[in-house]
Design an enzyme around this catalytic site. Structure first.
Site, short mmCIF file in Angstrom:
data_model
loop_
_atom_site.label_atom_id
_atom_site.label_comp_id
_atom_site.label_asym_id
_atom_site.label_seq_id
_atom_site.Cartn_x
_atom_site.Cartn_y
_atom_site.Cartn_z
N GLU A 75 -6.99 9.02 9.56
CA GLU A 75 -5.67 8.90 10.20
C GLU A 75 -5.58 9.76 11.46
O GLU A 75 -4.83 9.46 12.38
CB GLU A 75 -4.56 9.26 9.22
CG GLU A 75 -4.34 8.15 8.23
CD GLU A 75 -3.27 8.48 7.20
OE1 GLU A 75 -2.48 9.42 7.40
OE2 GLU A 75 -3.25 7.77 6.17
N CYS A 108 -11.16 3.00 -1.26
CA CYS A 108 -9.92 3.48 -0.63
C CYS A 108 -9.64 2.60 0.58
O CYS A 108 -10.57 2.19 1.28
CB CYS A 108 -10.08 4.94 -0.21
SG CYS A 108 -8.66 5.61 0.69
N THR A 109 -8.34 2.34 0.80
CA THR A 109 -7.93 1.49 1.93
C THR A 109 -8.55 1.90 3.26
O THR A 109 -8.86 1.06 4.09
CB THR A 109 -6.40 1.58 2.12
OG1 THR A 109 -6.00 2.95 1.98
CG2 THR A 109 -5.67 0.69 1.16
N HIS A 110 -8.69 3.22 3.46
CA HIS A 110 -9.07 3.73 4.78
C HIS A 110 -10.57 3.61 5.08
O HIS A 110 -10.98 3.63 6.23
CB HIS A 110 -8.73 5.22 4.89
CG HIS A 110 -7.27 5.52 4.87
ND1 HIS A 110 -6.42 5.05 3.91
CD2 HIS A 110 -6.52 6.30 5.71
CE1 HIS A 110 -5.19 5.51 4.16
NE2 HIS A 110 -5.23 6.26 5.24
N CYS A 170 -3.70 -1.03 -2.13
CA CYS A 170 -3.99 0.39 -2.38
C CYS A 170 -4.91 0.53 -3.59
O CYS A 170 -4.60 0.03 -4.68
CB CYS A 170 -2.66 1.10 -2.63
SG CYS A 170 -2.81 2.84 -2.98
N ASN A 171 -6.01 1.23 -3.41
CA ASN A 171 -6.93 1.46 -4.54
C ASN A 171 -6.28 2.28 -5.64
O ASN A 171 -6.48 2.00 -6.82
CB ASN A 171 -8.18 2.19 -4.05
CG ASN A 171 -9.31 1.24 -3.77
OD1 ASN A 171 -10.14 0.99 -4.62
ND2 ASN A 171 -9.31 0.69 -2.57
N THR A 172 -5.53 3.30 -5.24
CA THR A 172 -4.93 4.18 -6.24
C THR A 172 -3.92 3.40 -7.07
O THR A 172 -3.90 3.50 -8.31
CB THR A 172 -4.25 5.38 -5.54
OG1 THR A 172 -5.17 5.94 -4.59
CG2 THR A 172 -3.86 6.44 -6.53
N ASP A 219 0.86 -1.18 0.00
CA ASP A 219 0.00 0.00 0.00
C ASP A 219 0.90 1.23 0.00
O ASP A 219 2.10 1.14 0.25
CB ASP A 219 -0.89 -0.02 1.27
CG ASP A 219 -1.79 1.20 1.35
OD1 ASP A 219 -2.35 1.61 0.32
OD2 ASP A 219 -1.91 1.79 2.46
N SER A 220 0.28 2.38 -0.22
CA SER A 220 1.03 3.63 -0.15
C SER A 220 1.48 3.92 1.29
O SER A 220 2.40 4.70 1.50
CB SER A 220 0.16 4.78 -0.65
OG SER A 220 -1.06 4.80 0.08
N TYR A 223 -0.44 8.52 -2.25
CA TYR A 223 -0.47 8.27 -3.69
C TYR A 223 -1.68 8.98 -4.33
O TYR A 223 -1.70 9.21 -5.53
CB TYR A 223 -0.63 6.76 -3.97
CG TYR A 223 0.61 5.90 -3.84
CD1 TYR A 223 1.81 6.40 -3.36
CD2 TYR A 223 0.56 4.56 -4.21
CE1 TYR A 223 2.93 5.59 -3.23
CE2 TYR A 223 1.68 3.74 -4.10
CZ TYR A 223 2.85 4.25 -3.61
OH TYR A 223 3.95 3.43 -3.50
N GLY A 224 -2.68 9.25 -3.50
CA GLY A 224 -3.99 9.67 -3.99
C GLY A 224 -4.05 10.89 -4.89
O GLY A 224 -5.01 11.04 -5.65
N1 DGL Z 1 -4.01 3.87 -0.05
C1 DGL Z 1 -4.66 4.91 -0.81
C2 DGL Z 1 -5.84 4.30 -1.58
O1 DGL Z 1 -6.39 3.28 -1.22
C3 DGL Z 1 -5.14 6.04 0.08
C4 DGL Z 1 -4.03 6.85 0.68
C5 DGL Z 1 -3.17 7.57 -0.35
O2 DGL Z 1 -3.67 8.52 -0.99
O3 DGL Z 1 -2.03 7.18 -0.52
O4 DGL Z 1 -6.23 4.83 -2.59
#
Ligand code: DGL
Length: 269
Positions: free
Chosen positions: A153, A185-187, A73-75, A10-11, A42-43
């Protein structure tokens, strides 16, 4: 090979929501996690830069002899799947988007699906493209919700602050007719309850952490790659930049805090 770890990246720390789901569904499996905290977030970065980061992490995970790579990570799933698959070679790669799309299409009754995620994920249009490839008549409404990840976060999930930010993002008329919303998104699994409450439980809220764990289980089963039942799982959590703040954030995403280890960024690709 079966007792080899699953590589998850993940990022940053948010991908621990995927680790938590893997631990729940596949408690015998070992995990090597890599959070690219040196390059977070990464977003809002360009696809080219994310591809470069993802390629280097995939290379690292291949060197660690993982049996499967999960792009948590979705991005990165949105813009770097091809390059990760190329570097992984024969090692299977699972991204978080396809399982969530599949689950959304299994749940929707009116074929009106919403998606929320980072700016880069939404700009990539990968969700609408994949949904429409499978169901061309589906109506998809997608919105970037960049404040949500830092808010979570900060520890403000399930609070009045999160309720207000969610309302500000989701009160658009385009979301009024959806019956399914993908948390892209992961969060966002951490605010699943807030969002379900916002829609008065009338919308199916798709948590990609759950969807991806089911996909991982199916893949390990299909390829006969389950760890044996006596395997004592070992989890290692690497980050490319280790700070006290990242260490503390692990508690937000996992019930039991984990010890992060720093692995300085090495550029191989
Ligand atoms: N992990 C990123 C996602 O799932 C979210 C956090 C980021 O922007 O890096 O898209």
């Amino acid at each position: 090979m079966n007792n080899a770890p699953i590589g998850v990246f993940d990022s940053g720390i948010g991908g621990l929501t995927i680790v938590k789901a893997i631990q729940k569904y596949l408690p015998n499996e070992s995990i090597i996690y890599f959070g690219d905290t040196a390059h977070l977030p990464y977003g809002d970065k360009s696809p080219e830069l994310i591809q470069k980061y993802a390629a280097n992490i995939a290379y690292f995970l291949v060197q660690q002899k993982v049996k499967l790579i999960v792009i948590a990570c979705n991005t990165a799933s949105a813009v770097a799947l091809d390059i990760v698959q190329k570097i992984a070679g024969n090692i299977p790669v699972i991204n978080v988007i396809d399982p969530a799309v599949k689950m959304a299409l299994e749940n929707t009754l009116n074929y009106r699906i919403g998606i929320i995620g980072t700016k880069t994920t939404i700009q990539s249009r990968v969700y609408p493209i994949k949904i429409k490839q499978k169901r061309p008549k589906c109506y998809v409404t997608a919105k970037a919700t960049p404040l949500l990840a830092p808010m979570i976060e900060e520890g403000w999930a399930n609070s009045q602050i999160s309720d207000e930010i969610i309302e500000a993002y989701l009160s658009e008329t385009t979301f009024e007719t959806i019956d399914t919303l993908i948390l892209g998104c992961t969060h966002y699994p951490l605010i699943k309850e807030n969002i379900t409450k916002y829609f008065e439980s009338k919308v199916n809220v798709i948590d990609s952490a759950e969807a991806v764990s089911i996909e991982i289980k199916n893949l390990l089963d299909e390829k006969k790659l389950f760890s044996d039942q006596y395997n004592i799982p070992r989890h290692i959590f690497y980050v490319s930049d280790l700070t006290e703040s990242f260490q503390q954030t692990t508690q937000i995403f996992l019930d039991t805090p984990v010890q992060l280890q720093e692995r300085k960024w090495v550029e191989n690709i």
